[in-house]
Design a protein around this motif. Structure first.
Motif, PDB file in Angstrom:
ATOM      1  N   LEU A   6      37.558  35.026  39.220  1.00 19.68           N
ATOM      2  CA  LEU A   6      38.989  34.768  39.383  1.00 19.68           C
ATOM      3  C   LEU A   6      39.587  34.228  38.087  1.00 19.68           C
ATOM      4  CD1 LEU A   6      38.796  33.117  42.897  1.00 19.68           C
ATOM      5  CD2 LEU A   6      39.740  35.369  42.393  1.00 19.68           C
ATOM      6  N   LEU A   7      38.854  33.347  37.417  1.00 16.46           N
ATOM      7  CA  LEU A   7      39.330  32.789  36.160  1.00 16.46           C
ATOM      8  C   LEU A   7      39.406  33.872  35.093  1.00 16.46           C
ATOM      9  CD1 LEU A   7      40.195  30.316  34.580  1.00 16.46           C
ATOM     10  CD2 LEU A   7      37.783  29.805  34.175  1.00 16.46           C
ATOM     11  N   TRP A   8      38.418  34.757  35.048  1.00 19.20           N
ATOM     12  CA  TRP A   8      38.416  35.881  34.103  1.00 19.20           C
ATOM     13  C   TRP A   8      39.642  36.773  34.320  1.00 19.20           C
ATOM     14  CZ3 TRP A   8      37.801  41.080  35.718  1.00 19.20           C
ATOM     15  CH2 TRP A   8      37.603  42.017  34.703  1.00 19.20           C
ATOM     16  N   ARG A   9      39.957  37.019  35.577  1.00 20.24           N
ATOM     17  CA  ARG A   9      41.116  37.863  35.875  1.00 20.24           C
ATOM     18  C   ARG A   9      42.399  37.198  35.364  1.00 20.24           C
ATOM     19  NH1 ARG A   9      44.962  38.882  39.808  1.00 20.24           N
ATOM     20  NH2 ARG A   9      45.381  41.092  40.175  1.00 20.24           N
ATOM     21  N   ARG A  10      42.496  35.875  35.515  1.00 19.70           N
ATOM     22  CA  ARG A  10      43.681  35.171  35.025  1.00 19.70           C
ATOM     23  C   ARG A  10      43.791  35.262  33.498  1.00 19.70           C
ATOM     24  NH1 ARG A  10      42.084  30.246  38.200  1.00 19.70           N
ATOM     25  NH2 ARG A  10      42.532  30.786  40.352  1.00 19.70           N
ATOM     26  N   VAL A  11      42.647  35.202  32.812  1.00 18.01           N
ATOM     27  CA  VAL A  11      42.639  35.319  31.351  1.00 18.01           C
ATOM     28  C   VAL A  11      43.236  36.663  30.934  1.00 18.01           C
ATOM     29  CG1 VAL A  11      41.138  35.563  29.328  1.00 18.01           C
ATOM     30  CG2 VAL A  11      40.702  33.735  30.984  1.00 18.01           C
ATOM     31  N   LEU A  12      42.885  37.721  31.649  1.00 19.96           N
ATOM     32  CA  LEU A  12      43.391  39.056  31.310  1.00 19.96           C
ATOM     33  C   LEU A  12      44.852  39.231  31.728  1.00 19.96           C
ATOM     34  CD1 LEU A  12      40.343  41.365  32.119  1.00 19.96           C
ATOM     35  CD2 LEU A  12      40.985  40.247  29.973  1.00 19.96           C
ATOM     36  N   VAL A  13      45.216  38.655  32.873  1.00 19.78           N
ATOM     37  CA  VAL A  13      46.614  38.759  33.324  1.00 19.78           C
ATOM     38  C   VAL A  13      47.542  38.132  32.295  1.00 19.78           C
ATOM     39  CG1 VAL A  13      48.260  37.932  35.056  1.00 19.78           C
ATOM     40  CG2 VAL A  13      46.088  38.933  35.784  1.00 19.78           C
ATOM     41  N   ARG A  14      47.135  37.009  31.724  1.00 23.71           N
ATOM     42  CA  ARG A  14      47.966  36.336  30.715  1.00 23.71           C
ATOM     43  C   ARG A  14      48.134  37.192  29.460  1.00 23.71           C
ATOM     44  NH1 ARG A  14      45.242  31.475  32.451  1.00 23.71           N
ATOM     45  NH2 ARG A  14      43.770  31.644  30.716  1.00 23.71           N
ATOM     46  N   ARG A  15      47.268  38.176  29.276  1.00 19.77           N
ATOM     47  CA  ARG A  15      47.350  39.078  28.117  1.00 19.77           C
ATOM     48  C   ARG A  15      47.879  40.459  28.509  1.00 19.77           C
ATOM     49  NH1 ARG A  15      44.007  35.181  27.297  1.00 19.77           N
ATOM     50  NH2 ARG A  15      43.477  34.458  25.202  1.00 19.77           N
ATOM     51  N   ASP A  16      48.533  40.512  29.674  1.00 22.76           N
ATOM     52  CA  ASP A  16      49.098  41.773  30.170  1.00 22.76           C
ATOM     53  C   ASP A  16      48.046  42.871  30.248  1.00 22.76           C
ATOM     54  OD1 ASP A  16      51.707  40.747  30.444  1.00 22.76           O
ATOM     55  OD2 ASP A  16      52.070  41.038  28.299  1.00 22.76           O
ATOM     56  N   ALA A  17      46.852  42.511  30.665  1.00 19.66           N
ATOM     57  CA  ALA A  17      45.755  43.474  30.779  1.00 19.66           C
ATOM     58  C   ALA A  17      45.075  43.318  32.136  1.00 19.66           C
ATOM     59  CB  ALA A  17      44.755  43.276  29.646  1.00 19.66           C
ATOM     60  N   THR A  18      45.882  43.267  33.199  1.00 15.74           N
ATOM     61  CA  THR A  18      45.344  43.059  34.547  1.00 15.74           C
ATOM     62  C   THR A  18      44.338  44.141  34.897  1.00 15.74           C
ATOM     63  OG1 THR A  18      47.454  42.099  35.208  1.00 15.74           O
ATOM     64  CG2 THR A  18      45.937  42.752  36.969  1.00 15.74           C
ATOM     65  N   PRO A  19      43.106  43.770  35.262  1.00 15.16           N
ATOM     66  CA  PRO A  19      42.104  44.791  35.601  1.00 15.16           C
ATOM     67  C   PRO A  19      42.431  45.471  36.925  1.00 15.16           C
ATOM     68  CG  PRO A  19      41.244  42.592  36.029  1.00 15.16           C
ATOM     69  CD  PRO A  19      42.567  42.402  35.346  1.00 15.16           C
ATOM     70  N   ALA A  20      42.081  46.750  37.021  1.00 14.58           N
ATOM     71  CA  ALA A  20      42.326  47.507  38.246  1.00 14.58           C
ATOM     72  C   ALA A  20      41.259  47.168  39.286  1.00 14.58           C
ATOM     73  CB  ALA A  20      42.303  49.004  37.955  1.00 14.58           C
ATOM     74  N   GLN A  21      41.690  46.770  40.475  1.00 16.52           N
ATOM     75  CA  GLN A  21      40.747  46.348  41.503  1.00 16.52           C
ATOM     76  C   GLN A  21      39.807  47.481  41.904  1.00 16.52           C
ATOM     77  OE1 GLN A  21      42.551  44.528  44.890  1.00 16.52           O
ATOM     78  NE2 GLN A  21      40.637  43.945  45.820  1.00 16.52           N
ATOM     79  N   THR A  22      40.335  48.709  42.031  1.00 15.27           N
ATOM     80  CA  THR A  22      39.467  49.831  42.437  1.00 15.27           C
ATOM     81  C   THR A  22      38.377  50.084  41.403  1.00 15.27           C
ATOM     82  OG1 THR A  22      41.068  51.361  41.437  1.00 15.27           O
ATOM     83  CG2 THR A  22      41.245  50.948  43.821  1.00 15.27           C
ATOM     84  N   GLU A  23      38.720  49.970  40.137  1.00 20.85           N
ATOM     85  CA  GLU A  23      37.726  50.180  39.087  1.00 20.85           C
ATOM     86  C   GLU A  23      36.675  49.081  39.109  1.00 20.85           C
ATOM     87  OE1 GLU A  23      38.199  51.962  34.732  1.00 20.85           O
ATOM     88  OE2 GLU A  23      39.072  49.956  34.924  1.00 20.85           O
ATOM     89  N   PHE A  24      37.122  47.838  39.315  1.00 13.02           N
ATOM     90  CA  PHE A  24      36.183  46.716  39.412  1.00 13.02           C
ATOM     91  C   PHE A  24      35.205  46.937  40.568  1.00 13.02           C
ATOM     92  CE2 PHE A  24      34.699  42.522  40.558  1.00 13.02           C
ATOM     93  CZ  PHE A  24      34.563  41.864  39.348  1.00 13.02           C
ATOM     94  N   LEU A  25      35.724  47.383  41.711  1.00 10.71           N
ATOM     95  CA  LEU A  25      34.882  47.624  42.884  1.00 10.71           C
ATOM     96  C   LEU A  25      33.906  48.768  42.645  1.00 10.71           C
ATOM     97  CD1 LEU A  25      37.550  47.250  45.727  1.00 10.71           C
ATOM     98  CD2 LEU A  25      35.700  45.658  45.191  1.00 10.71           C
ATOM     99  N   ARG A  26      34.362  49.847  42.008  1.00 14.51           N
ATOM    100  CA  ARG A  26      33.478  50.990  41.756  1.00 14.51           C
ATOM    101  C   ARG A  26      32.340  50.609  40.815  1.00 14.51           C
ATOM    102  NH1 ARG A  26      35.015  55.048  38.992  1.00 14.51           N
ATOM    103  NH2 ARG A  26      37.034  54.279  38.218  1.00 14.51           N
ATOM    104  N   LEU A  27      32.666  49.856  39.784  1.00 15.37           N
ATOM    105  CA  LEU A  27      31.630  49.417  38.853  1.00 15.37           C
ATOM    106  C   LEU A  27      30.636  48.497  39.546  1.00 15.37           C
ATOM    107  CD1 LEU A  27      30.541  49.319  35.961  1.00 15.37           C
ATOM    108  CD2 LEU A  27      32.149  47.453  35.495  1.00 15.37           C
ATOM    109  N   GLY A  28      31.137  47.569  40.362  1.00 19.34           N
ATOM    110  CA  GLY A  28      30.254  46.667  41.091  1.00 19.34           C
ATOM    111  C   GLY A  28      29.384  47.381  42.098  1.00 19.34           C
ATOM    112  N   ALA A  29      29.930  48.408  42.736  1.00 22.67           N
ATOM    113  CA  ALA A  29      29.153  49.167  43.721  1.00 22.67           C
ATOM    114  C   ALA A  29      27.964  49.870  43.087  1.00 22.67           C
ATOM    115  CB  ALA A  29      30.054  50.185  44.422  1.00 22.67           C
ATOM    116  N   ILE A  30      28.076  50.186  41.796  1.00 16.45           N
ATOM    117  CA  ILE A  30      26.961  50.822  41.095  1.00 16.45           C
ATOM    118  C   ILE A  30      25.943  49.793  40.634  1.00 16.45           C
ATOM    119  CG2 ILE A  30      26.313  52.199  39.084  1.00 16.45           C
ATOM    120  CD1 ILE A  30      29.132  53.444  39.206  1.00 16.45           C
TER     121      ILE A  30
END
Length: 441
Positions: free
Chosen positions: A392-416
């Motif tokens: 959650l903290l990592w996501r906030r770091v990226l949001v502050r840099r206008d680089a919000t990670p895509a949830q679907t991509e995060f889930l697909r990578l984790g599923a692998i």
């Protein structure tokens, strides 16, 4: 054997003020509210703002007795002290220029070679997580990696995703690498070196799997040879030799502390004090900044979380978790324990999950079961955003840099990565237990 701290205790509940059903419901609601508050952090308020009153309410109405709550806090005190000392150590390393130097080393030779940069990020992320904890990787290394990727004209996505995956999965190696490790270490009965010896092979294998998957998953982002990179800040600065030497000696101290009967927390404190001397003398950092680095609100949050989880563990949910956990360290049972831990981490977050599972193991479990649980709560959070506070903290770091990670991509990578890494890591733990059974039992 030497212990880092006394592990979480099973808290006896006193439900004179409420029925068992209502007590359990209130405890679960407080845990859910606490986690929701920690994830959202309205107006940037620290987690303790909700957690401390929630724990106080559970004590006030009798869901947890005052004595049981006090025992839980006392049991967690050495672990939380260790956490605070390591956080200060990481902040001082940053103030001494360690992470600026790391950024320069990452950039050197990586211009036009995103794949080479990814390999260096994996090395830096794994080392930072193992020695300075996953918090250092998320808070201090991720911004450096993001800026470095931009300056060498590489797409930042693979590299910043590597930071969070390594913050979770590469935190298997040492008791200092993660708060979950500190809790499991306390319950395992192992020395620092025994713990590291058993987790070294799982750590290396998991990092290797993550790297191979990342190369394949992000192949389009890693392709091409961009040009026109900027000069990275600090590229010409010398290595911060004093800070690196102190960190190396501190790590060595962790390894030998159990042999001389010194708790690792004092080694961390000694390292922090040594690094703080020149920074304070040069007025590059002040005492208030050191206090903030220790994160007192987060430490209060951990204490309060322990009380809330004790309330949950003392009811039907804790009994259910205890009933499904295996009791013998066979390979199928270790895999089952890791799977339960991974699922629970994604449901309630990895720190509460660890507290519940360590309590359920009741202090007499085989070290293999404790380590299998640790594999689950450390690797499992790479599956969802809610698996760990670090994610959650990592996501906030990226949001502050206008680089919000895509949830679907995060889930697909984790599923692998998550299922494969869980199985390989548990098998490696089992082999370590089998080969080293003579000194473990």
């Amino acid at each position: 054997m030497c212990h880092a701290a006394t592990g979480p205790v099973r808290a006896d509940t006193d439900t004179a003020g409420v029925t068992d059903t209502w007590a359990q419901l209130l405890a679960v609601l407080m845990l859910a509210g606490l986690l929701a508050f920690a994830m959202v952090q309205p107006k940037g308020l620290p987690e303790a703002v909700f957690a401390v009153p929630a724990a106080g309410l559970l004590v006030a109405v009798g869901v947890v007795g005052p004595e049981a709550a006090s025992r839980q806090v006392v049991a967690l005190a050495p672990t939380v002290g260790f956490l605070a000392a390591v956080l200060v150590l990481a902040q001082l390393a940053d103030a001494a220029g360690v992470f600026t130097w790391v950024g320069a080393r990452l950039a050197r030779g990586s211009v036009g070679h995103p794949g080479r940069l990814l390999g260096r990020v994996f090395l830096a992320g794994s080392a930072t997580t193992a020695t300075l904890s996953l918090d250092a990787t998320v808070v201090l290394l991720t911004p450096v990696v993001f800026a470095t990727a931009a300056r060498v004209r590489a797409r930042p996505k693979p590299h910043v995703y590597a930071c969070i995956h390594l913050a979770n999965s590469a935190s298997l190696l040492l008791p200092v690498s993660n708060l979950t490790n500190l809790l499991a270490f306390s319950a395992s009965g192992l020395t620092f070196l025994q713990f590291a010896g058993l987790m070294a092979a799982p750590w290396l294998l998991v990092i290797g799997i993550e790297y191979l998957v990342f190369r394949r998953f992000f192949r389009s982002d890693l392709g091409g040879r961009p040009h026109g990179a900027e000069v990275v800040e600090g590229a010409g600065q010398p290595a911060p030799r004093f800070a690196l030497a102190v960190l190396a000696l501190t790590l060595l101290g962790f390894g030998v502390s159990g042999l001389v009967g010194v708790e690792p927390v004092w080694v961390a404190v000694a390292g922090a004090v040594t690094l703080a001397g020149p920074e304070l003398a040069g007025r590059r950092i002040g005492v208030p900044a050191l206090v903030r680095a220790a994160s007192p609100p987060f430490c209060l949050f951990v204490f309060a979380l322990g009380v809330v989880v004790a309330a949950v563990s003392g009811g039907s949910l804790g009994a259910a978790v205890t009933s499904v956990l295996p009791t013998t360290p066979t390979l199928p049972n270790l895999l089952l324990a890791a799977a339960i831990a991974a699922v629970l981490a994604n449901l309630v977050n990895n720190v509460p999950a660890t507290l519940m599972l360590v309590t359920a193991l009741a202090g007499h479990a085989h070290p293999g079961l404790v380590l299998a649980v640790l594999v689950g709560v450390n690797i499992g959070p790479n599956l969802t955003y809610t698996g760990s506070l670090a994610t959650l903290l990592w996501r906030r770091v990226l949001v502050r840099r206008d680089a919000t990670p895509a949830q679907t991509e995060f889930l697909r990578l984790g599923a692998i990565t998550v299922p494969l890494c869980l199985v390989v890591a548990v098998v490696a733990v089992w082999l370590g237990l089998t080969l080293g059974r003579g000194w473990l039992l």
